[in-house]
Design an enzyme around this catalytic site. Structure first.
Site, PDB file in Angstrom:
ATOM      1  N   GLU A 204       0.854  -1.183   0.000  1.00 10.27           N
ATOM      2  CA  GLU A 204       0.000   0.000   0.000  1.00 10.27           C
ATOM      3  C   GLU A 204       0.895   1.239   0.000  1.00 10.27           C
ATOM      4  O   GLU A 204       1.853   1.288   0.763  1.00 10.27           O
ATOM      5  CB  GLU A 204      -0.904   0.042   1.232  1.00 10.27           C
ATOM      6  CG  GLU A 204      -1.998   1.097   1.086  1.00 10.27           C
ATOM      7  CD  GLU A 204      -2.869   1.243   2.327  1.00 10.27           C
ATOM      8  OE1 GLU A 204      -2.409   0.889   3.433  1.00 10.27           O
ATOM      9  OE2 GLU A 204      -3.992   1.721   2.178  1.00 10.27           O
TER      10      GLU A 204
ATOM     11  N   GLY B 156       3.985   2.102  10.906  1.00  8.73           N
ATOM     12  CA  GLY B 156       4.390   1.147  11.921  1.00  8.73           C
ATOM     13  C   GLY B 156       3.855  -0.243  11.652  1.00  8.73           C
ATOM     14  O   GLY B 156       4.440  -1.230  12.072  1.00  8.73           O
ATOM     15  N   ALA B 157       2.725  -0.314  10.937  1.00  6.72           N
ATOM     16  CA  ALA B 157       2.092  -1.606  10.694  1.00  6.72           C
ATOM     17  C   ALA B 157       1.193  -1.514   9.469  1.00  6.72           C
ATOM     18  O   ALA B 157       0.805  -0.423   9.061  1.00  6.72           O
ATOM     19  CB  ALA B 157       1.264  -2.013  11.909  1.00  6.72           C
ATOM     20  N   MET B 158       0.889  -2.681   8.889  1.00  5.18           N
ATOM     21  CA  MET B 158       0.084  -2.721   7.664  1.00  5.18           C
ATOM     22  C   MET B 158      -0.869  -3.904   7.726  1.00  5.18           C
ATOM     23  O   MET B 158      -0.477  -5.002   8.090  1.00  5.18           O
ATOM     24  CB  MET B 158       1.030  -2.826   6.459  1.00  5.18           C
ATOM     25  CG  MET B 158       0.349  -3.087   5.134  1.00  5.18           C
ATOM     26  SD  MET B 158      -0.662  -1.661   4.616  1.00  5.18           S
ATOM     27  CE  MET B 158      -1.865  -2.514   3.581  1.00  5.18           C
ATOM     28  N   GLU B 159      -2.113  -3.644   7.290  1.00  6.23           N
ATOM     29  CA  GLU B 159      -3.193  -4.604   7.529  1.00  6.23           C
ATOM     30  C   GLU B 159      -3.352  -5.703   6.490  1.00  6.23           C
ATOM     31  O   GLU B 159      -4.475  -6.187   6.303  1.00  6.23           O
ATOM     32  CB  GLU B 159      -4.507  -3.823   7.628  1.00  6.23           C
ATOM     33  CG  GLU B 159      -5.006  -3.181   6.313  1.00  6.23           C
ATOM     34  CD  GLU B 159      -4.587  -1.738   6.131  1.00  6.23           C
ATOM     35  OE1 GLU B 159      -3.569  -1.344   6.730  1.00  6.23           O
ATOM     36  OE2 GLU B 159      -5.251  -1.013   5.377  1.00  6.23           O
ATOM     37  N   ASN B 160      -2.290  -6.135   5.788  1.00  8.93           N
ATOM     38  CA  ASN B 160      -2.428  -7.209   4.799  1.00  8.93           C
ATOM     39  C   ASN B 160      -3.391  -8.269   5.337  1.00  8.93           C
ATOM     40  O   ASN B 160      -3.278  -8.684   6.489  1.00  8.93           O
ATOM     41  CB  ASN B 160      -1.072  -7.855   4.539  1.00  8.93           C
ATOM     42  CG  ASN B 160       0.013  -6.825   4.387  1.00  8.93           C
ATOM     43  OD1 ASN B 160      -0.010  -6.041   3.454  1.00  8.93           O
ATOM     44  ND2 ASN B 160       0.943  -6.782   5.339  1.00  8.93           N
TER      45      ASN B 160
ATOM     46  N   HIS C 269      -5.934  -1.495  15.676  1.00 11.15           N
ATOM     47  CA  HIS C 269      -6.152  -0.793  14.414  1.00 11.15           C
ATOM     48  C   HIS C 269      -6.109  -1.780  13.238  1.00 11.15           C
ATOM     49  O   HIS C 269      -7.038  -1.847  12.433  1.00 11.15           O
ATOM     50  CB  HIS C 269      -5.066   0.278  14.281  1.00 11.15           C
ATOM     51  CG  HIS C 269      -5.121   1.098  13.040  1.00 11.15           C
ATOM     52  ND1 HIS C 269      -5.559   2.403  13.035  1.00 11.15           N
ATOM     53  CD2 HIS C 269      -4.793   0.822  11.757  1.00 11.15           C
ATOM     54  CE1 HIS C 269      -5.487   2.890  11.809  1.00 11.15           C
ATOM     55  NE2 HIS C 269      -5.024   1.941  11.003  1.00 11.15           N
ATOM     56  N   GLU C 270      -5.024  -2.545  13.166  1.00  5.39           N
ATOM     57  CA  GLU C 270      -4.852  -3.431  12.005  1.00  5.39           C
ATOM     58  C   GLU C 270      -5.881  -4.561  12.006  1.00  5.39           C
ATOM     59  O   GLU C 270      -6.340  -4.974  10.944  1.00  5.39           O
ATOM     60  CB  GLU C 270      -3.430  -4.004  11.969  1.00  5.39           C
ATOM     61  CG  GLU C 270      -2.309  -2.959  11.976  1.00  5.39           C
ATOM     62  CD  GLU C 270      -2.449  -1.871  10.926  1.00  5.39           C
ATOM     63  OE1 GLU C 270      -3.164  -2.073   9.925  1.00  5.39           O
ATOM     64  OE2 GLU C 270      -1.854  -0.793  11.111  1.00  5.39           O
TER      65      GLU C 270
ATOM     66  N   HIS D  97      -9.065  -3.302  10.543  1.00  4.57           N
ATOM     67  CA  HIS D  97      -8.991  -3.204   9.080  1.00  4.57           C
ATOM     68  C   HIS D  97      -9.370  -4.522   8.396  1.00  4.57           C
ATOM     69  O   HIS D  97      -9.724  -4.531   7.226  1.00  4.57           O
ATOM     70  CB  HIS D  97      -7.561  -2.880   8.633  1.00  4.57           C
ATOM     71  CG  HIS D  97      -7.239  -1.423   8.544  1.00  4.57           C
ATOM     72  ND1 HIS D  97      -8.067  -0.499   7.937  1.00  4.57           N
ATOM     73  CD2 HIS D  97      -6.148  -0.728   8.951  1.00  4.57           C
ATOM     74  CE1 HIS D  97      -7.487   0.697   7.992  1.00  4.57           C
ATOM     75  NE2 HIS D  97      -6.331   0.585   8.609  1.00  4.57           N
TER      76      HIS D  97
HETATM   77 ZN    ZN Z   1      -4.685   1.855   8.994  1.00  2.00          ZN
END
Ligand code: ZN
Length: 882
Positions: free
Chosen positions: A166, A302-306, A338-339, A342
């Protein structure tokens, strides 16, 4: 619909095999209303991608089959591709009946597309596009990327591979229709070293041994999803797992040797899955949910919701009791919340185009706070939300701001959309709309929305409509006001006591930090939902348009933005602020914090003198809620920064008188069982009072640092970086060398990162220069850019000039997608008038679609130069009057 019992949902989940997912993939060409870089003549149905990474040489090869539907007769097919070399491309009619037709390729580097032309026209129908290609493995978090880190068991440097797609970087992994509305299913497989662990969105369905110490790993077919959610990782990992609701296999994948550090994240995940399943009314649809700890960092996320495979940088996922500080532990939980949210909002239902990115991010930010408030109430997440709103309003008060829903035309503009407006204003506006609709109505609207658009794409209006239908008349208009118009409403409040009741007069205009002349341009107007806390009796709700006069019960302090649910500022007449200051200890903590932040911002922007804000600050009691206390301590720290040299000792004396007793009560060391908020407050007090030259704090920092020489564990604990930061800030060359040695010898990526960052914190200019020179060697890996950014905190001009002078090298240290904004950000703390000209030159030399971030920095520096002398005088005058 009657709210179903949770158990019924769990039952439903367990019978849902992935193949049985209720999916209604979009058909037909992409709607004209949705922007696209691609011709609207074809759509992907399914991708089968096989990759063979060569981690050592930072390259990979791939083969890909794209099943696609062509809607009209065309000469060519266009997909996204970036920095890929395509060796073969052919088209086969569906069913394999026809002959493979070779295609010729033409790249458009600017649009990041590749056009595959056919020798004869392609008729409407279903086809398979077959490709063989190669690409590169990056060293910043873009596309397929590598992180080098010390193995926790052996200390040897090892390399892990991860992906970050993303917004537009799946096209660096394979040619794709790389836009969120082109949803498809994915089959991913890879040829990898037999002794390593490979992770994808879905569980591994098959592993086959190959010659040469290799194996082929094949993952189950993914659900229908957007390309930016695809994920792959490979390395010397371990996986801790447990069963979540409905039998979901929950895992934390981390560098081998992480052990217990993964426990908190692992055990926190099933309750979140359960909470969201209940909230959204739809079970988590994949058979597993992994969270992968990547040992490195990015300047931008900091993080990604794959989907099914969240990526989180290690320091924000694993808890290392020797070094994880309380703020990071807090972030760890909120990032997780949060993730995981998502996985529904964003992954099951996705924005149609990046102009609605805020819908993903604002919503997930709001949801993370809601979940944190449920599971971690003693961390006071609702109060932290006030601080987030403040960040957004700070940004939104400049003329350079943009509406929450903004036009996005290019890749660069997409990258710039990940900002405080999308996240924090988005969250604040959603919180305000939830309060307007009522919690239950809002939730019912969300459930309808998720049900209605499962596996599809939406715009913001789809959400508003669902909530308004659920029983919130008027919501769409308010939502439009706050998402389509930029800026912050200002509500001016005046009150008179008439026969034991308050006559409250409210008038709305616009808050601005750099456009004061409200009469010149017509200010924006909004429908602003208010929740007024009157002097006595129940809260009064009112939607303010223009002006209003309200009668509220009782005479005394009135809070216009009760519960801090509104996205606006309140400018109270001086008598009202005095009444609020007297009542401060009796107000809700959230309102204490909101009043404090609002009044300081109004003073900064010149709407009022600093005295009302300082009166409120002085009225915060020593035993205040820890988050309020942190807000108060930070305001003293801010004032200390801008008053004249001769007044600094006086500000320090005020701050000490107010807050040293709290530090003494807390003590220098965490007490067993104390709340995380108290641990964090202790750290803040130590830092701020230390920066103001408190002799005790400085001596204690030195004493602890010296103790390290004989006992390497002397500083271990949640305040390790707090103490080291004081040393780093005041470092002598010998101390700086010791910190550098600690970084080099650090046993984990997380510790290494923390110490490297400290190298840039020195006040001493010569040491700052040494830190910059060291950063440029790249020896600190993904921490190099952080060293430069840390220098910018004390020496903005030095860091900015250095980054420009060494631009080519700096470019290799920063994720390409945000480089311009990052460089401009180095100037943020500058107090040199010459910086404005430098930033203007930098802006003029930058591409048009990357200029917004620079404009914002210019506005910031310009404002600081203009207001600090005034603020300094106001603070001095206030202190003299006490
Ligand atoms: Zn997000």
């Amino acid at each position: 619909m009657k709210r179903p019992v949770l158990a019924a949902f769990l039952l439903a989940t367990s019978v849902l095999a992935p193949a049985a997912l209720a999916q209604t993939p979009a058909t037909g060409p992409l709607a004209e209303a949705v922007p696209s870089d691609l011709p609207r003549t074809a759509r992907p149905i399914h991708y089968a991608i096989h990759v063979i990474p060569d981690a050592k040489n930072l390259t990979f090869t791939g083969t890909e089959m794209v099943d696609l539907q062509v809607y009209e007769r065309v000469d060519a097919l266009t997909l996204h591709a970036n920095e890929l070399e395509i060796s073969t491309a052919e088209l086969v009619p569906a069913g394999g009946a026809g002959r493979a037709v070779p295609l010729t390729q033409t790249f458009d580097r600017e649009k990041q597309t590749v056009r595959f032309a056919a020798p004869t026209p392609i008729e409407p129908g279903t086809y398979r596009l077959q490709l063989a290609y190669s690409g590169k493995i990056n060293t910043q978090a873009t596309g397929l990327f590598a992180l080098d880190y010390p193995d926790k068991r052996t200390g040897e440097t090892v390399r892990g591979l991860f992906t970050q797609f993303e917004a537009p970087d799946a096209r660096r992994f394979a040619p794709m229709f790389d836009e969120p509305s082109y949803k498809a299913t994915f089959d991913l497989s890879a040829t990898v070293p037999a002794n390593q662990l490979a992770v994808g969105n879905m569980p591994i369905i098959r592993e086959e041994p190959l010659a040469g110490g290799l194996k082929k790993v094949t993952f189950q077919t993914s659900p229908t999803m957007s390309s930016y959610l695809l994920f792959f990782a490979l390395g010397d990992f371990e996986r801790a797992s447990m069963k979540g609701p409905g039998g979901v296999d929950v895992g934390i994948v981390s560098p081998a040797g992480s052990g217990e550090q993964a426990r908190l994240a692992l055990e926190s995940t099933p309750p979140l899955l359960e909470f969201y399943t209940d909230y959204f009314g739809v079970p988590y649809p994949l058979p597993k949910l992994d969270n992968i700890a990547a040992p490195g960092q990015s300047q931008f996320f900091g993080a990604m919701e794959n989907w099914g495979a969240i990526l989180t940088f290690e320091r924000y996922l694993l808890i290392d009791p020797t070094i994880t500080d309380p703020a990071t532990q807090n972030y760890t939980y909120t990032a997780l919340a949060h993730e995981v949210s998502h996985q529904w909002f964003g992954n099951i239902v996705t924005m149609a185009w990046w102009d609605d990115l805020w819908l993903n991010e604002g919503f997930a930010s709001w949801m993370e706070t809601k979940a944190s408030a449920r599971f971690r109430p003693d961390w006071f997440p609702l109060l932290e939300r006030v601080n987030g709103r403040e960040t957004a309003m700070g940004y939104d008060g400049f003329a350079t701001t943009h509406p929450v829903i903004q036009q996005i035309r290019t890749v660069s503009e997409t990258n710039q959309a990940f900002d405080a407006i999308s996240y924090s204003k988005g969250e604040a506006v959603i919180a305000m709309l939830e309060a307007y609709a009522g919690e239950d109505t809002w939730q019912q609207g969300i459930r309808t929305y998720i049900q209605r658009h499962r596996y599809g794409n939406t715009t913001s209006d789809d959400l508003w409509r669902a909530v308004e239908e659920a029983g919130a008349p008027g919501l769409v208009e308010i939502a439009h006001d706050f998402t389509l118009k930029p800026g912050v409403p200002l509500v001016r409040a005046e009150a008179r006591c008439v026969e034991g009741a308050t006559v409250l007069h409210l008038r709305q205009s616009e808050f601005s930090r750099d456009r004061k002349d409200e009469t010149a341009a017509s200010p924006q107007s909004w429908k602003v939902p208010l929740m007024i806390i009157p002097a006595s009796g129940a809260p009064v709700r009112h939607v303010l348009e223009g002006e209003a006069t309200l009668n509220t019960p009782g005479c005394g302090p009135v809070v216009v933005n009760g519960g801090q649910l509104g996205y606006f500022r309140t400018l109270y007449q001086p008598e009202m602020v005095s009444a609020l200051a007297s009542a401060m200890p009796r107000l809700q903590p959230i309102d204490q914090l909101g009043l404090l932040r609002d009044n300081f911002a109004l003073a900064q922007a010149g709407y009022q003198d600093s005295a009302p804000a300082l009166d409120l600050l002085a009225a915060v009691r020593t035993d205040a809620n820890p988050v309020v206390a942190m807000g108060a301590v930070a305001r003293w720290g801010q004032a200390y920064g801008y008053v004249e040299e001769k007044d600094k000792a006086k500000v320090a004396a005020f701050a000490r008188a107010a807050w040293l007793p709290r530090l003494e009560q807390l003590g220098f060391d965490p007490k067993p069982g104390e709340s995380l908020a108290d641990t964090e407050l202790r750290g803040n007090l130590i830092t701020t009072l230390g920066n103001m030259g408190d002799a005790n704090v400085a001596a204690e920092a030195r004493r602890r640092f010296e103790a390290l020489a004989s006992d390497p564990k002397a500083l271990d604990g949640p305040l390790k970086t707090t103490w080291l930061a004081i040393i780093a800030r005041n470092a002598t060359p010998a101390e700086w060398d010791r910190l550098a040695a600690m970084a080099k010898a650090a046993p984990s990526a997380v510790e290494r990162q923390a110490y490297y960052g400290l190298l840039g914190a020195a006040k001493d200019k010569a040491l700052a220069q040494r830190a910059l020179d060291f950063a440029l060697t790249g020896e600190a890996g993904t921490s190099s850019a952080n060293i430069v950014a840390a220098v910018a905190g004390q020496h903005a001009d030095l860091a900015f000039d250095f980054a420009l002078a060494n631009r080519a090298k700096v470019e290799t240290l920063v994720d390409a997608s945000g480089l311009t904004g990052w460089v401009a950000g180095l100037a943020a703390a500058s107090r040199d008038p010459a910086m404005i000209g430098k930033l203007e030159t930098f802006r003029d030399a930058s591409p048009a679609d990357e200029r917004r971030g620079i404009e914002r920095r210019i506005a910031q520096v310009r404002e600081r130069l203009a207001i600090e002398p005034r603020l300094a005088q106001e603070v001095a005058a206030w202190m003299a009057a006490q």
